[in-house]
Write a protein that holds these residues in place. Sequence first.
Motif, PDB file in Angstrom:
ATOM      1  N   ARG A  94      22.808 -45.464 -40.827  1.00  0.00           N
ATOM      2  CA  ARG A  94      22.490 -44.891 -39.346  1.00  0.00           C
ATOM      3  C   ARG A  94      21.250 -45.105 -38.804  1.00  0.00           C
ATOM      4  O   ARG A  94      20.728 -45.575 -37.835  1.00  0.00           O
ATOM      5  CB  ARG A  94      23.232 -43.406 -39.202  1.00  0.00           C
ATOM      6  CG  ARG A  94      23.015 -42.722 -38.001  1.00  0.00           C
ATOM      7  CD  ARG A  94      23.702 -41.367 -37.975  1.00  0.00           C
ATOM      8  NE  ARG A  94      23.693 -41.000 -36.687  1.00  0.00           N
ATOM      9  CZ  ARG A  94      24.618 -41.104 -35.498  1.00  0.00           C
ATOM     10  NH1 ARG A  94      25.799 -41.988 -35.702  1.00  0.00           N
ATOM     11  NH2 ARG A  94      24.433 -40.688 -34.333  1.00  0.00           N
ATOM     12  N   GLU A  95      20.303 -44.688 -39.961  1.00  0.00           N
ATOM     13  CA  GLU A  95      18.763 -44.899 -39.634  1.00  0.00           C
ATOM     14  C   GLU A  95      18.600 -46.503 -39.431  1.00  0.00           C
ATOM     15  O   GLU A  95      17.701 -46.649 -38.519  1.00  0.00           O
ATOM     16  CB  GLU A  95      18.198 -44.417 -40.872  1.00  0.00           C
ATOM     17  CG  GLU A  95      16.557 -44.427 -40.669  1.00  0.00           C
ATOM     18  CD  GLU A  95      15.866 -43.873 -42.054  1.00  0.00           C
ATOM     19  OE1 GLU A  95      14.427 -43.850 -41.737  1.00  0.00           O
ATOM     20  OE2 GLU A  95      16.564 -43.575 -42.983  1.00  0.00           O
ATOM     21  N   VAL A  96      19.178 -47.339 -40.128  1.00  0.00           N
ATOM     22  CA  VAL A  96      18.718 -48.720 -40.170  1.00  0.00           C
ATOM     23  C   VAL A  96      19.131 -49.306 -38.698  1.00  0.00           C
ATOM     24  O   VAL A  96      18.290 -49.834 -37.855  1.00  0.00           O
ATOM     25  CB  VAL A  96      19.158 -49.510 -40.936  1.00  0.00           C
ATOM     26  CG1 VAL A  96      19.194 -51.021 -40.678  1.00  0.00           C
ATOM     27  CG2 VAL A  96      18.705 -49.383 -42.356  1.00  0.00           C
ATOM     28  N   THR A 107      23.918 -53.078 -26.641  1.00  0.00           N
ATOM     29  CA  THR A 107      25.476 -52.826 -26.695  1.00  0.00           C
ATOM     30  C   THR A 107      25.480 -53.128 -28.396  1.00  0.00           C
ATOM     31  O   THR A 107      24.877 -53.432 -29.128  1.00  0.00           O
ATOM     32  CB  THR A 107      26.043 -54.045 -26.061  1.00  0.00           C
ATOM     33  OG1 THR A 107      25.846 -55.482 -26.899  1.00  0.00           O
ATOM     34  CG2 THR A 107      26.068 -54.192 -24.570  1.00  0.00           C
ATOM     35  N   ILE A 108      26.844 -52.691 -28.722  1.00  0.00           N
ATOM     36  CA  ILE A 108      26.987 -52.652 -30.227  1.00  0.00           C
ATOM     37  C   ILE A 108      27.036 -54.072 -30.615  1.00  0.00           C
ATOM     38  O   ILE A 108      26.474 -54.426 -31.621  1.00  0.00           O
ATOM     39  CB  ILE A 108      28.371 -51.985 -30.213  1.00  0.00           C
ATOM     40  CG1 ILE A 108      28.449 -50.362 -30.118  1.00  0.00           C
ATOM     41  CG2 ILE A 108      29.024 -52.359 -31.922  1.00  0.00           C
ATOM     42  CD1 ILE A 108      27.337 -49.828 -31.040  1.00  0.00           C
ATOM     43  N   LEU A 166      29.039 -46.606 -28.695  1.00  0.00           N
ATOM     44  CA  LEU A 166      27.904 -47.134 -27.857  1.00  0.00           C
ATOM     45  C   LEU A 166      27.106 -45.742 -27.320  1.00  0.00           C
ATOM     46  O   LEU A 166      25.898 -45.673 -27.508  1.00  0.00           O
ATOM     47  CB  LEU A 166      27.907 -47.939 -26.989  1.00  0.00           C
ATOM     48  CG  LEU A 166      26.922 -48.314 -26.027  1.00  0.00           C
ATOM     49  CD1 LEU A 166      25.753 -49.004 -26.946  1.00  0.00           C
ATOM     50  CD2 LEU A 166      27.219 -49.266 -24.908  1.00  0.00           C
ATOM     51  N   GLU A 167      27.893 -44.798 -26.675  1.00  0.00           N
ATOM     52  CA  GLU A 167      27.051 -43.818 -26.185  1.00  0.00           C
ATOM     53  C   GLU A 167      26.387 -42.931 -27.279  1.00  0.00           C
ATOM     54  O   GLU A 167      25.480 -42.348 -27.183  1.00  0.00           O
ATOM     55  CB  GLU A 167      28.392 -42.925 -25.405  1.00  0.00           C
ATOM     56  CG  GLU A 167      27.783 -41.700 -24.772  1.00  0.00           C
ATOM     57  CD  GLU A 167      26.767 -42.035 -23.661  1.00  0.00           C
ATOM     58  OE1 GLU A 167      25.551 -41.273 -23.504  1.00  0.00           O
ATOM     59  OE2 GLU A 167      27.013 -43.152 -23.085  1.00  0.00           O
ATOM     60  N   ASP A 168      26.977 -42.642 -28.452  1.00  0.00           N
ATOM     61  CA  ASP A 168      26.556 -41.942 -29.643  1.00  0.00           C
ATOM     62  C   ASP A 168      25.296 -42.566 -30.045  1.00  0.00           C
ATOM     63  O   ASP A 168      23.984 -42.057 -30.310  1.00  0.00           O
ATOM     64  CB  ASP A 168      27.447 -41.980 -30.821  1.00  0.00           C
ATOM     65  CG  ASP A 168      27.131 -41.503 -32.174  1.00  0.00           C
ATOM     66  OD1 ASP A 168      26.052 -40.452 -32.053  1.00  0.00           O
ATOM     67  OD2 ASP A 168      27.210 -41.944 -33.205  1.00  0.00           O
ATOM     68  N   LEU A 169      25.369 -43.818 -30.041  1.00  0.00           N
ATOM     69  CA  LEU A 169      24.050 -44.678 -30.292  1.00  0.00           C
ATOM     70  C   LEU A 169      22.872 -44.445 -29.458  1.00  0.00           C
ATOM     71  O   LEU A 169      21.835 -44.089 -29.616  1.00  0.00           O
ATOM     72  CB  LEU A 169      24.302 -46.353 -30.580  1.00  0.00           C
ATOM     73  CG  LEU A 169      23.045 -46.971 -30.953  1.00  0.00           C
ATOM     74  CD1 LEU A 169      22.458 -46.820 -32.040  1.00  0.00           C
ATOM     75  CD2 LEU A 169      23.541 -48.547 -30.765  1.00  0.00           C
TER      76      LEU A 169
END
Length: 212
Positions: A29-31, A49-50, A71-74
């Motif tokens: 997730r961090e990367v 975008t993803i 995408l919203e989470d990101l």
Amino acid sequence: MTSEPEPDSAADRPRAGNRSSARSAKLSREVIVNAALTFLDREGWDGLTINALATQLGTKGPSLYNHVHSLEDLRRTVRMHVVDDILQMLSTVAQGRTRDDAVMAMASAYRSYAHHHPGRYSAFTRMPLGGDDPEFTAASHAASVPIIEVLTSYGLDGEDAFYAALEFWAAVHGFVLLEMTGVMDTVDADVVFSDMVLRLAAGMAHRSGARG
């Protein structure tokens, strides 16, 4: 006598699936979030975008969903990071400073951040700032805390300090947007910016004196 396989035999070469697994194992997730921050400054908020981010990372979109829900989470996570960066930046430059010196330092740092990280800045100011996300709303409000703390050196507090902080943000943000759209190309933007901030600072002192 059994011969050993040649070093370049198919048995010794990694299978495509193994290479893919090794590459995917490097994702976290961090990367992904850090890559998204870099991506933003190059391609902008609308370009994030993803699939586009996965291409930058050398993988496929579905691999990212092992670490981000959507995408919203990101995008939400990226915005939270940007708010925290701005909060830390303003707190750092304000340390040991008061009044006009502190206001000028914070305004200059804010402007510099926007110019060096245009995509991240767009993420920070993207509307709506909070919406129905209490955590993000609280984080965005926290970004004003260093400004409000500096305004206490002018003798402002409570509602007076809060509204003065909004005026500060509105002025600096508006100036940054005008620069980004080229409106300031025909003038010495540095001089105009300094004059504007000093007028803001003078207004803080005048407001405090008038209240007294």
